[in-house]
Write a protein that holds these residues in place. Structure first.
Motif, PDB file in Angstrom:
ATOM      1  N   VAL A 144      10.202  55.491  68.864  1.00  0.00           N
ATOM      2  CA  VAL A 144       9.240  55.480  69.966  1.00  0.00           C
ATOM      3  C   VAL A 144       9.898  54.840  71.184  1.00  0.00           C
ATOM      4  O   VAL A 144      10.596  53.831  71.078  1.00  0.00           O
ATOM      5  CB  VAL A 144       7.967  54.701  69.567  1.00  0.00           C
ATOM      6  CG1 VAL A 144       7.026  54.561  70.756  1.00  0.00           C
ATOM      7  CG2 VAL A 144       7.273  55.395  68.407  1.00  0.00           C
ATOM      8  N   ARG A 145       9.681  55.467  72.331  1.00  0.00           N
ATOM      9  CA  ARG A 145      10.281  54.960  73.561  1.00  0.00           C
ATOM     10  C   ARG A 145       9.878  53.504  73.787  1.00  0.00           C
ATOM     11  O   ARG A 145       8.704  53.147  73.756  1.00  0.00           O
ATOM     12  CB  ARG A 145       9.813  55.805  74.745  1.00  0.00           C
ATOM     13  CG  ARG A 145      10.391  55.405  76.096  1.00  0.00           C
ATOM     14  CD  ARG A 145      11.829  55.805  76.209  1.00  0.00           C
ATOM     15  NE  ARG A 145      12.363  55.544  77.546  1.00  0.00           N
ATOM     16  CZ  ARG A 145      13.604  55.808  77.914  1.00  0.00           C
ATOM     17  NH1 ARG A 145      14.444  56.353  77.047  1.00  0.00           N
ATOM     18  NH2 ARG A 145      14.017  55.546  79.134  1.00  0.00           N
ATOM     19  N   GLY A 146      10.865  52.640  74.000  1.00  0.00           N
ATOM     20  CA  GLY A 146      10.588  51.228  74.258  1.00  0.00           C
ATOM     21  C   GLY A 146      10.425  50.384  73.021  1.00  0.00           C
ATOM     22  O   GLY A 146      10.172  49.164  73.128  1.00  0.00           O
ATOM     23  N   ALA A 147      10.565  50.979  71.824  1.00  0.00           N
ATOM     24  CA  ALA A 147      10.373  50.236  70.574  1.00  0.00           C
ATOM     25  C   ALA A 147      11.610  49.402  70.275  1.00  0.00           C
ATOM     26  O   ALA A 147      12.440  49.743  69.425  1.00  0.00           O
ATOM     27  CB  ALA A 147      10.060  51.184  69.424  1.00  0.00           C
ATOM     28  N   VAL A 148      11.745  48.296  71.002  1.00  0.00           N
ATOM     29  CA  VAL A 148      12.886  47.406  70.823  1.00  0.00           C
ATOM     30  C   VAL A 148      12.383  45.964  70.756  1.00  0.00           C
ATOM     31  O   VAL A 148      11.326  45.637  71.297  1.00  0.00           O
ATOM     32  CB  VAL A 148      13.903  47.550  71.974  1.00  0.00           C
ATOM     33  CG1 VAL A 148      14.432  48.963  72.048  1.00  0.00           C
ATOM     34  CG2 VAL A 148      13.288  47.136  73.305  1.00  0.00           C
ATOM     35  N   ILE A 149      13.149  45.122  70.092  1.00  0.00           N
ATOM     36  CA  ILE A 149      12.872  43.687  70.067  1.00  0.00           C
ATOM     37  C   ILE A 149      14.181  42.958  70.329  1.00  0.00           C
ATOM     38  O   ILE A 149      15.253  43.456  69.975  1.00  0.00           O
ATOM     39  CB  ILE A 149      12.258  43.220  68.733  1.00  0.00           C
ATOM     40  CG1 ILE A 149      13.187  43.519  67.547  1.00  0.00           C
ATOM     41  CG2 ILE A 149      10.901  43.872  68.503  1.00  0.00           C
ATOM     42  CD1 ILE A 149      12.696  42.974  66.222  1.00  0.00           C
ATOM     43  N   PRO A 150      14.142  41.778  70.967  1.00  0.00           N
ATOM     44  CA  PRO A 150      15.387  41.067  71.271  1.00  0.00           C
ATOM     45  C   PRO A 150      16.011  40.474  70.015  1.00  0.00           C
ATOM     46  O   PRO A 150      15.310  40.022  69.102  1.00  0.00           O
ATOM     47  CB  PRO A 150      14.930  39.969  72.245  1.00  0.00           C
ATOM     48  CG  PRO A 150      13.477  39.791  71.973  1.00  0.00           C
ATOM     49  CD  PRO A 150      12.959  41.129  71.547  1.00  0.00           C
ATOM     50  N   ALA A 151      17.318  40.456  69.985  1.00  0.00           N
ATOM     51  CA  ALA A 151      18.040  39.951  68.816  1.00  0.00           C
ATOM     52  C   ALA A 151      17.803  38.461  68.604  1.00  0.00           C
ATOM     53  O   ALA A 151      17.905  37.970  67.482  1.00  0.00           O
ATOM     54  CB  ALA A 151      19.533  40.225  68.969  1.00  0.00           C
ATOM     55  N   ASP A 152      17.466  37.722  69.674  1.00  0.00           N
ATOM     56  CA  ASP A 152      17.259  36.279  69.537  1.00  0.00           C
ATOM     57  C   ASP A 152      15.803  35.920  69.242  1.00  0.00           C
ATOM     58  O   ASP A 152      15.441  34.735  69.237  1.00  0.00           O
ATOM     59  CB  ASP A 152      17.732  35.544  70.799  1.00  0.00           C
ATOM     60  CG  ASP A 152      16.994  36.010  72.053  1.00  0.00           C
ATOM     61  OD1 ASP A 152      16.149  36.928  71.955  1.00  0.00           O
ATOM     62  OD2 ASP A 152      17.273  35.453  73.136  1.00  0.00           O
ATOM     63  N   ALA A 153      14.938  36.920  68.982  1.00  0.00           N
ATOM     64  CA  ALA A 153      13.540  36.642  68.646  1.00  0.00           C
ATOM     65  C   ALA A 153      13.473  35.920  67.307  1.00  0.00           C
ATOM     66  O   ALA A 153      14.133  36.317  66.342  1.00  0.00           O
ATOM     67  CB  ALA A 153      12.732  37.941  68.591  1.00  0.00           C
ATOM     68  N   VAL A 154      12.671  34.868  67.248  1.00  0.00           N
ATOM     69  CA  VAL A 154      12.554  34.082  66.022  1.00  0.00           C
ATOM     70  C   VAL A 154      11.133  33.542  65.909  1.00  0.00           C
ATOM     71  O   VAL A 154      10.492  33.238  66.910  1.00  0.00           O
ATOM     72  CB  VAL A 154      13.581  32.925  66.010  1.00  0.00           C
ATOM     73  CG1 VAL A 154      13.373  32.013  67.211  1.00  0.00           C
ATOM     74  CG2 VAL A 154      13.485  32.118  64.731  1.00  0.00           C
ATOM     75  N   GLY A 155      10.630  33.434  64.692  1.00  0.00           N
ATOM     76  CA  GLY A 155       9.321  32.828  64.453  1.00  0.00           C
ATOM     77  C   GLY A 155       8.208  33.510  65.215  1.00  0.00           C
ATOM     78  O   GLY A 155       8.020  34.732  65.153  1.00  0.00           O
ATOM     79  N   GLU A 156       7.451  32.710  65.981  1.00  0.00           N
ATOM     80  CA  GLU A 156       6.322  33.250  66.735  1.00  0.00           C
ATOM     81  C   GLU A 156       6.786  34.238  67.798  1.00  0.00           C
ATOM     82  O   GLU A 156       6.066  35.182  68.126  1.00  0.00           O
ATOM     83  CB  GLU A 156       5.527  32.110  67.379  1.00  0.00           C
ATOM     84  CG  GLU A 156       4.764  31.255  66.392  1.00  0.00           C
ATOM     85  CD  GLU A 156       3.799  32.076  65.557  1.00  0.00           C
ATOM     86  OE1 GLU A 156       2.994  32.819  66.130  1.00  0.00           O
ATOM     87  OE2 GLU A 156       3.865  31.993  64.321  1.00  0.00           O
ATOM     88  N   GLY A 157       7.983  34.020  68.334  1.00  0.00           N
ATOM     89  CA  GLY A 157       8.517  34.975  69.298  1.00  0.00           C
ATOM     90  C   GLY A 157       8.752  36.331  68.671  1.00  0.00           C
ATOM     91  O   GLY A 157       8.527  37.373  69.301  1.00  0.00           O
ATOM     92  N   LEU A 158       9.164  36.332  67.408  1.00  0.00           N
ATOM     93  CA  LEU A 158       9.347  37.591  66.680  1.00  0.00           C
ATOM     94  C   LEU A 158       8.006  38.268  66.431  1.00  0.00           C
ATOM     95  O   LEU A 158       7.881  39.489  66.553  1.00  0.00           O
ATOM     96  CB  LEU A 158      10.077  37.322  65.365  1.00  0.00           C
ATOM     97  CG  LEU A 158      10.317  38.520  64.448  1.00  0.00           C
ATOM     98  CD1 LEU A 158      11.126  39.599  65.168  1.00  0.00           C
ATOM     99  CD2 LEU A 158      11.037  38.083  63.172  1.00  0.00           C
ATOM    100  N   VAL A 159       7.005  37.459  66.099  1.00  0.00           N
ATOM    101  CA  VAL A 159       5.658  38.010  65.892  1.00  0.00           C
ATOM    102  C   VAL A 159       5.173  38.688  67.167  1.00  0.00           C
ATOM    103  O   VAL A 159       4.691  39.826  67.148  1.00  0.00           O
ATOM    104  CB  VAL A 159       4.666  36.896  65.483  1.00  0.00           C
ATOM    105  CG1 VAL A 159       3.242  37.455  65.420  1.00  0.00           C
ATOM    106  CG2 VAL A 159       5.049  36.312  64.134  1.00  0.00           C
ATOM    107  N   GLU A 160       5.311  38.003  68.293  1.00  0.00           N
ATOM    108  CA  GLU A 160       4.854  38.556  69.571  1.00  0.00           C
ATOM    109  C   GLU A 160       5.610  39.821  69.934  1.00  0.00           C
ATOM    110  O   GLU A 160       5.045  40.754  70.526  1.00  0.00           O
ATOM    111  CB  GLU A 160       5.018  37.509  70.673  1.00  0.00           C
ATOM    112  CG  GLU A 160       4.096  36.304  70.508  1.00  0.00           C
ATOM    113  CD  GLU A 160       4.360  35.242  71.559  1.00  0.00           C
ATOM    114  OE1 GLU A 160       5.213  35.493  72.453  1.00  0.00           O
ATOM    115  OE2 GLU A 160       3.739  34.170  71.484  1.00  0.00           O
ATOM    116  N   ALA A 161       6.893  39.890  69.577  1.00  0.00           N
ATOM    117  CA  ALA A 161       7.697  41.073  69.907  1.00  0.00           C
ATOM    118  C   ALA A 161       7.324  42.266  69.039  1.00  0.00           C
ATOM    119  O   ALA A 161       7.383  43.421  69.496  1.00  0.00           O
ATOM    120  CB  ALA A 161       9.178  40.743  69.752  1.00  0.00           C
TER     121      ALA A 161
END
Length: 367
Positions: free
Chosen positions: A317-334
């Motif tokens: 899906v277009r835009g379906a990316v998450i940052p490699a440094d996402a962790v914990g709650e940041g990963l959840v939000e991503a």
């Protein structure tokens, strides 16, 4: 996002926050009036006693309000937006914006409530020494109420203010936010048990029978404190594990290749990078699809130099990316925005794709 509003009797606004009185507090006022009315005098029901009970009830909730107001003032001192001050049958709570908390903020905001009651109690006790009769009795009750509120709320366990101070200290010293929560939760369990033991044990040690009212209150407090402390302990354990989950850890290593590459070129890039997945990049460099390198084994070797990636690519899906440094709650939000919309997302580092994460894998890891 707007905070949910607590149902109750609105009393206005202070420091921009709604002040709400829970209807159950009115029951407390009646109970205290009846209790003091029947126990103030040995001659039966006393109107002076009933008045004293009502005054004590009002003083109790004013003291609780000032306790919560101190929390609100401290929160505003840290530039926190205060949403509500709620007064309930057994206390109150102040709701404020608590995103990105720091230990010092948590500790100061929590300590401000008991400190306010201690100051009020000291002033009331000094004033009581200058008054006689019913006014003096009322003022002494106000002092004792505030000393009790200060002392009880300062006990070192969740959900009391002292528990939040313990949380802040342990977090600040150790650098581990969830360790602070665990210590505070364990403290809450100890306080809950100690409350019941004190109501039963102290009278027995003094050679008398436990007071029924004191035992009832102790059981009531146990029923409030123990579940709250246990819930925080469970949540802290889960969230501590979640905070260690990283986007890279839950993804399969990947390398990005342009959309016009051949299967042979994609295989070469993947093998050189030691990647298990290939992310196909559109003309603008954004991920447009992916496939496991193993899938290309099904393409005959002689056909790989001329076979396009369309034959093996699964769309993203277009835009379906998450940052490699996402962790914990940041990963959840991503990840949350993509749940139900795609089964995989590309994990992006500063120089391009570094992985492909299947949402099922991410969800399992975060649980």
């Amino acid at each position: 996002m707007a905070s949910p509003r607590t149902r109750g009797i609105p009393l206005g606004r202070v420091l921009g926050a709604r002040v709400v009185l829970a209807p159950s507090t009115l029951i407390m006022a009646v109970v205290l009036a009846a209790l003091y009315g029947t126990t103030y005098s040995s001659d039966g029901f006393s109107s002076d006693g009933a008045i004293l009970g009502l005054v004590v009830a009002v003083a109790l909730f004013v003291s609780i309000f000032l306790h919560e107001l101190a929390h609100a003032v401290a929160a505003r001192g840290f530039k926190r937006e205060v949403h509500e001050i709620v007064l309930t049958f057994f206390g109150g709570h102040t709701q404020f914006r608590a995103s990105d908390p720091r230990p010092v903020e948590i500790g100061v905001i929590a300590a401000s409530g008991p400190l306010a009651n201690a100051v009020i109690g000291a002033v009331a006790m000094a004033l009581a020494g200058t008054l006689d009769g019913l006014p003096g009795a009322v003022t002494r009750y106000i002092a004792l109420l505030n000393f009790f509120l200060a002392g009880f709320n300062a006990l070192p366990g969740t959900p009391l203010d002292g528990g939040r101070v313990v949380n802040a200290i342990v977090w600040g010293v150790s650098g581990d936010r969830w360790k602070g929560h665990r210590w505070a939760a364990q403290g809450g369990r100890i306080v809950a048990i100690a409350t019941v033991l004190a109501a039963l044990g102290i009278p027995l040690l003094l050679g008398s029978s436990p007071d029924l009212v004191a035992v009832i209150w102790a059981v009531f407090l146990f029923s409030v404190i123990w579940p709250a402390a246990s819930a925080e302990l469970r949540a802290a354990s889960v969230l501590a594990r979640r905070e260690r989950v990283t986007a890279v850890a839950v993804s399969r290593t990947a390398v990005g290749v342009p959309y016009d590459a051949t299967v042979e070129e994609a295989r070469a890039s993947a093998h050189a990078a030691g990647a298990a997945e290939v992310v196909v990049l559109a003309a603008d460099g954004q991920p447009a699809g992916h496939f496991p390198v193993a899938l290309t084994d099904e393409v005959p070797p002689e056909a790989r130099p001329t076979t396009s990636l369309m034959s093996v690519t699964m769309p993203l899906v277009r835009g379906a990316v998450i940052p490699a440094d996402a962790v914990g709650e940041g990963l959840v939000e991503a990840v949350v925005p993509w749940v139900g919309k795609t089964d995989a997302v590309a994990v992006m580092g500063p120089d391009g794709p570094v992985g492909v994460a299947l949402l099922d894998d991410v969800v399992r890891a975060l649980q």
